[in-house]
Write a protein that holds these residues in place. Structure first.
Motif, mmCIF file in Angstrom:
data_model
loop_
_atom_site.group_PDB
_atom_site.id
_atom_site.type_symbol
_atom_site.label_atom_id
_atom_site.label_comp_id
_atom_site.label_asym_id
_atom_site.label_seq_id
_atom_site.Cartn_x
_atom_site.Cartn_y
_atom_site.Cartn_z
ATOM 1 N N ARG A 113 5.907 2.679 -0.770
ATOM 2 C CA ARG A 113 7.020 1.771 -1.397
ATOM 3 C C ARG A 113 7.721 1.111 -0.108
ATOM 4 O O ARG A 113 8.561 0.090 -0.401
ATOM 5 C CB ARG A 113 7.807 2.806 -2.111
ATOM 6 C CG ARG A 113 7.517 2.666 -3.676
ATOM 7 C CD ARG A 113 8.581 3.398 -4.326
ATOM 8 N NE ARG A 113 9.048 4.737 -4.116
ATOM 9 C CZ ARG A 113 8.662 5.881 -4.223
ATOM 10 N NH1 ARG A 113 7.464 6.141 -4.978
ATOM 11 N NH2 ARG A 113 9.147 7.084 -3.871
ATOM 12 N N LEU A 114 7.940 1.948 0.884
ATOM 13 C CA LEU A 114 8.780 1.460 2.107
ATOM 14 C C LEU A 114 7.791 0.421 2.985
ATOM 15 O O LEU A 114 8.364 -0.952 3.171
ATOM 16 C CB LEU A 114 9.315 2.359 2.849
ATOM 17 C CG LEU A 114 9.996 2.073 4.037
ATOM 18 C CD1 LEU A 114 11.016 1.377 3.959
ATOM 19 C CD2 LEU A 114 10.113 3.340 5.139
ATOM 20 N N TRP A 115 7.035 0.596 3.397
ATOM 21 C CA TRP A 115 5.891 0.105 4.243
ATOM 22 C C TRP A 115 4.955 -0.912 3.595
ATOM 23 O O TRP A 115 4.844 -1.754 4.665
ATOM 24 C CB TRP A 115 5.249 1.306 5.432
ATOM 25 C CG TRP A 115 6.267 1.720 6.132
ATOM 26 C CD1 TRP A 115 6.641 3.185 6.121
ATOM 27 C CD2 TRP A 115 7.200 1.141 7.033
ATOM 28 N NE1 TRP A 115 7.552 3.650 6.771
ATOM 29 C CE2 TRP A 115 7.933 2.587 7.523
ATOM 30 C CE3 TRP A 115 7.547 0.246 7.608
ATOM 31 C CZ2 TRP A 115 8.872 2.303 8.678
ATOM 32 C CZ3 TRP A 115 8.491 -0.005 8.504
ATOM 33 C CH2 TRP A 115 8.908 1.343 9.031
ATOM 34 N N GLY A 116 4.541 -0.617 2.721
ATOM 35 C CA GLY A 116 3.770 -1.710 2.007
ATOM 36 C C GLY A 116 4.557 -3.228 1.921
ATOM 37 O O GLY A 116 3.848 -4.266 2.536
ATOM 38 N N PRO A 117 5.631 -3.393 1.547
ATOM 39 C CA PRO A 117 6.554 -4.611 1.455
ATOM 40 C C PRO A 117 6.800 -5.170 2.983
ATOM 41 O O PRO A 117 6.676 -6.262 3.194
ATOM 42 C CB PRO A 117 7.653 -4.427 0.642
ATOM 43 C CG PRO A 117 7.371 -3.292 -0.270
ATOM 44 C CD PRO A 117 6.341 -2.352 0.672
ATOM 45 N N ILE A 118 7.123 -4.034 3.565
ATOM 46 C CA ILE A 118 7.583 -4.538 5.236
ATOM 47 C C ILE A 118 6.460 -5.142 5.604
ATOM 48 O O ILE A 118 6.349 -6.207 6.511
ATOM 49 C CB ILE A 118 8.123 -3.426 5.688
ATOM 50 C CG1 ILE A 118 9.521 -3.107 5.267
ATOM 51 C CG2 ILE A 118 8.336 -3.802 7.439
ATOM 52 C CD1 ILE A 118 10.281 -1.813 5.655
ATOM 53 N N THR A 119 5.286 -4.287 5.829
ATOM 54 C CA THR A 119 4.105 -4.714 6.543
ATOM 55 C C THR A 119 3.556 -5.879 6.076
ATOM 56 O O THR A 119 2.746 -6.850 6.716
ATOM 57 C CB THR A 119 2.836 -3.697 6.695
ATOM 58 O OG1 THR A 119 2.475 -3.282 5.467
ATOM 59 C CG2 THR A 119 3.521 -2.424 7.626
ATOM 60 N N THR A 120 3.529 -6.229 4.755
ATOM 61 C CA THR A 120 3.047 -7.593 3.930
ATOM 62 C C THR A 120 3.785 -8.678 4.501
ATOM 63 O O THR A 120 3.358 -9.715 4.870
ATOM 64 C CB THR A 120 3.351 -7.463 2.557
ATOM 65 O OG1 THR A 120 2.373 -6.389 2.245
ATOM 66 C CG2 THR A 120 2.668 -8.731 1.794
ATOM 67 N N VAL A 121 5.243 -8.581 4.711
ATOM 68 C CA VAL A 121 6.119 -9.649 5.063
ATOM 69 C C VAL A 121 5.865 -9.731 6.705
ATOM 70 O O VAL A 121 5.593 -11.055 7.201
ATOM 71 C CB VAL A 121 7.637 -9.326 4.821
ATOM 72 C CG1 VAL A 121 8.506 -10.406 5.720
ATOM 73 C CG2 VAL A 121 7.891 -9.366 3.374
ATOM 74 N N MET A 122 5.621 -8.803 7.397
ATOM 75 C CA MET A 122 5.373 -9.072 8.798
ATOM 76 C C MET A 122 3.951 -9.814 8.965
ATOM 77 O O MET A 122 4.094 -10.613 9.943
ATOM 78 C CB MET A 122 5.428 -7.428 9.709
ATOM 79 C CG MET A 122 6.843 -7.032 9.586
ATOM 80 S SD MET A 122 6.606 -5.176 10.280
ATOM 81 C CE MET A 122 6.048 -5.429 11.916
ATOM 82 N N LEU A 123 2.890 -9.344 8.068
ATOM 83 C CA LEU A 123 1.555 -9.974 8.249
ATOM 84 C C LEU A 123 1.639 -11.481 8.020
ATOM 85 O O LEU A 123 1.241 -12.353 8.930
ATOM 86 C CB LEU A 123 0.508 -9.248 7.342
ATOM 87 C CG LEU A 123 -0.649 -9.926 7.295
ATOM 88 C CD1 LEU A 123 -1.202 -10.020 8.847
ATOM 89 C CD2 LEU A 123 -1.470 -9.129 6.379
#
Length: 135
Positions: A113-123
């Motif tokens: 929940r935390l890192w899925g969206p963050i790493t998607t935006v970073m990518l």
């Protein structure tokens, strides 16, 4: 050869700076883990309740180095220091793909929940910089 416009350069600069801001936030998270923050369930597969053991803190330190290199690689491709070769930016995108997939597939729901969206935006930001600067 395609000519890049000032608008392209402005967009790549904006995306790169947003990417680096997220990188800085993730680095701060890693530093907090190294210092003993009780966030083990939010990282490294969510295997540790509370603070990370020594091996987890070493992994957090290694990831700081990797994150810094990734940030510098994307900044370089947007025309900023340290002016590294283009392949470093594409390497950052490749690591971002792996990180994104890993964070969406982790067995830890909290981490997902935390890192899925963050790493998607970073990518998306890193890929945006690389595609704009390729044109």
């Amino acid at each position: 050869m395609t000519v890049r416009t000032a608008q392209d350069e402005g967009m790549s600069a904006t995306l790169a700076l947003l990417y680096v801001a997220l990188i800085a936030g993730v680095i701060c998270f890693q530093i907090a883990l190294i210092l003993g923050a009780p966030w083990g369930k939010l990282t490294q597969g969510g295997q540790h309740e509370g603070s990370l053991p020594r091996s987890g803190r070493i992994a957090a330190a290694a990831s700081i180095v990797l994150l810094a290199v990734m940030g510098a690689g994307i900044l370089s491709n947007a025309g900023y220091w340290p002016n590294w070769p283009r392949w470093v930016g594409w390497g950052s995108v490749a690591v971002g793909v792996v990180s994104c997939i890993a964070n969406w597939m982790t067995p830890s729901a909290s981490e997902r929940r935390l890192w899925g969206p963050i790493t998607t935006v970073m990518l998306a930001l890193a890929l945006g910089v690389m595609l704009i600067t390729t044109a």
